[in-house]
Design a protein around this motif. Structure first.
Motif, PDB file in Angstrom:
ATOM      1  N   LEU B 166       0.836  -1.209   0.000  1.00 17.90           N
ATOM      2  CA  LEU B 166       0.000   0.000   0.000  1.00 17.90           C
ATOM      3  C   LEU B 166       0.868   1.256   0.000  1.00 17.90           C
ATOM      4  O   LEU B 166       0.544   2.246  -0.621  1.00 17.90           O
ATOM      5  CB  LEU B 166      -0.906   0.024   1.234  1.00 17.90           C
ATOM      6  N   ARG B 167       1.958   1.188   0.744  1.00 20.05           N
ATOM      7  CA  ARG B 167       2.847   2.342   0.817  1.00 20.05           C
ATOM      8  C   ARG B 167       3.594   2.539  -0.502  1.00 20.05           C
ATOM      9  O   ARG B 167       3.727   3.639  -1.009  1.00 20.05           O
ATOM     10  CB  ARG B 167       3.832   2.168   1.975  1.00 20.05           C
ATOM     11  N   PRO B 170       0.225   2.327  -4.027  1.00 18.82           N
ATOM     12  CA  PRO B 170      -1.211   2.372  -3.682  1.00 18.82           C
ATOM     13  C   PRO B 170      -2.116   2.315  -4.913  1.00 18.82           C
ATOM     14  O   PRO B 170      -3.235   1.826  -4.826  1.00 18.82           O
ATOM     15  CB  PRO B 170      -1.356   3.707  -2.939  1.00 18.82           C
ATOM     16  N   HIS B 171      -1.593   2.781  -6.062  1.00 14.07           N
ATOM     17  CA  HIS B 171      -2.439   2.855  -7.256  1.00 14.07           C
ATOM     18  C   HIS B 171      -2.874   1.486  -7.773  1.00 14.07           C
ATOM     19  O   HIS B 171      -3.898   1.377  -8.411  1.00 14.07           O
ATOM     20  CB  HIS B 171      -1.725   3.613  -8.362  1.00 14.07           C
ATOM     21  N   PHE B 173      -4.162  -0.902  -6.346  1.00 12.70           N
ATOM     22  CA  PHE B 173      -5.445  -1.346  -5.792  1.00 12.70           C
ATOM     23  C   PHE B 173      -6.624  -0.789  -6.592  1.00 12.70           C
ATOM     24  O   PHE B 173      -7.728  -1.303  -6.519  1.00 12.70           O
ATOM     25  CB  PHE B 173      -5.546  -0.966  -4.313  1.00 12.70           C
TER      26      PHE B 173
END
Lengths: 187, 196
Positions: B166-167, B170-171, B173
């Protein structure tokens, strides 16, 4: 400020905002618009979706208030209510203070497509058309319910100013969020 | 404003835009490079850019869509990478060694790509060393990413693996269905949806 100057300024702000979204966001693909500055920050599309949710609520109320019984009150000064002042202070685009958004207004991690940009531009057309009605209405009437507490009412003029200031704030955020396109290699 | 030959710019406007922003390149470099991206292809959802056993001859640039790079095994398909607009993708081990690929590249959505052959790309790196430098820099970034991922895979806690992804990206997702991300993170889709 008198009503005419007030409306002229807001109309210009609305036109600038619409032009900005056309130039900066409309041409980009979903990958760039979905880029998040960090894990919990909003992407550009999430910022726009947040604004769409405000438009969906406030635009019908503003339309109703502005088109009801034209009274041509003359060029009166625009006055502010307590809740109007408070709301404007919260969304002040020049303030760096962050605020928690309401849960149902928070689009974080929703799956968004570029349709969000189209919807935003449609809302802006509707918003701009309000300026044709506004000069005939009494901007100081308290008839716009506040989204999060509908028993409270804002004056028509200050609600319009609130909507645009709120948009200004999140458009700035969206500009910061959108990724600059760069190449990356996947092996 | 440098003037680019109309055809090359029109054929690959996205790639042209990106290359013009790379500070390494002169307009002349970009002008020499763009016409080498001769092949244009559209891959329907579910179809393959390259299958297991084929020898990779191209480097691809993704203009639209999304693709996954995966290793087919007897039990599962292990996702090892994703490509989306503005990504260069290739079955790298096969491209470099010119042996049959163990990996597949499959379109997750209808995807549009342009491609340069290995021969053309090697040649321009010989003729214009700046492209060798560009390629080295891209490989360095890709290697750093692979090392990050190697660390991810050693972490026993699925939540930690998710947090690092996620860090870092993030894109993805927003671009890739969750079940493939779960595979990439070496966890079941159920685990991912529980900790997400």
């Amino acid at each position: 400020m008198d009503a005419t100057t007030f409306l002229t300024q807001l109309q210009q702000q609305a036109q600038t905002q619409q032009a900005l979204v056309r130039a900066e966001f409309l041409p980009l693909d979903a990958a760039l618009l979905n880029a998040k500055p960090h894990a919990t920050g909003w992407s550009a599309l999430e910022c726009l979706e947040h604004l769409n949710r405000y438009c969906r609520f406030y635009l019908p109320h503003l339309e109703k208030a502005l088109s009801a019984a034209p009274i041509s009150p003359g060029n009166l000064p625009v006055r502010y209510s307590w809740i109007g002042r408070k709301s404007l202070a919260v969304v002040d685009p020049s303030s760096p203070r962050k605020h928690k958004t309401l849960r149902h207004m928070n689009p974080h991690n929703s799956r968004l497509t570029t349709a969000v940009v189209d919807e935003f531009l449609q809302h802006q057309d509707r918003l701009l058309s309000l300026f044709a009605l506004a000069p005939k209405a009494d901007l100081n009437q308290k008839n716009i319910p506040v989204e999060f507490f509908r028993l409270l009412r804002m004056r028509t003029g200050e609600a319009l100013e609130f909507l645009l200031a709120h948009q200004q704030r999140h458009l700035q955020q969206a500009l910061r969020a959108k990724a600059q396109p760069t190449i990356s290699l996947v092996v | 404003m440098p003037v680019f030959p109309k055809t090359a710019l029109n054929l690959t406007p996205m790639l042209a835009d990106l290359l013009q922003q790379v500070p390494l390149f002169t307009p002349d470099d970009v002008e020499a490079f763009l016409p080498l991206w001769k092949k244009r292809l559209t891959v329907p959802r579910g179809d393959f850019l390259i299958r297991e056993g084929q020898v990779e001859q191209h480097l691809y640039f993704v203009e639209s869509g999304a693709l996954r790079l995966y290793l087919p095994t007897a039990h599962e398909e292990i996702c090892v990478g994703f490509a989306y607009p503005n990504t260069l993708i290739t079955a790298f081990p096969s491209l470099v060694t010119q042996t049959p690929s163990q990996y597949c590249i499959q379109a997750l959505r209808r995807s549009e790509l342009v491609a340069i052959t290995k021969a053309d790309f090697d040649q321009i790196q010989e003729k214009r060393p700046i492209f060798g430098k560009f390629w080295r820099m891209e490989l360095e970034k890709a290697l750093v990413g692979k090392i990050e991922r190697e660390v991810d895979l050693q972490l026993p806690d699925p939540a930690q693996r998710l947090e690092r992804l996620l860090r870092r990206s993030p894109h993805i997702f927003q671009l890739v269905p969750r079940k493939y991300i779960a595979s990439y993170l070496r966890m079941t889709p159920e685990t991912l949806s529980r900790i997400m």
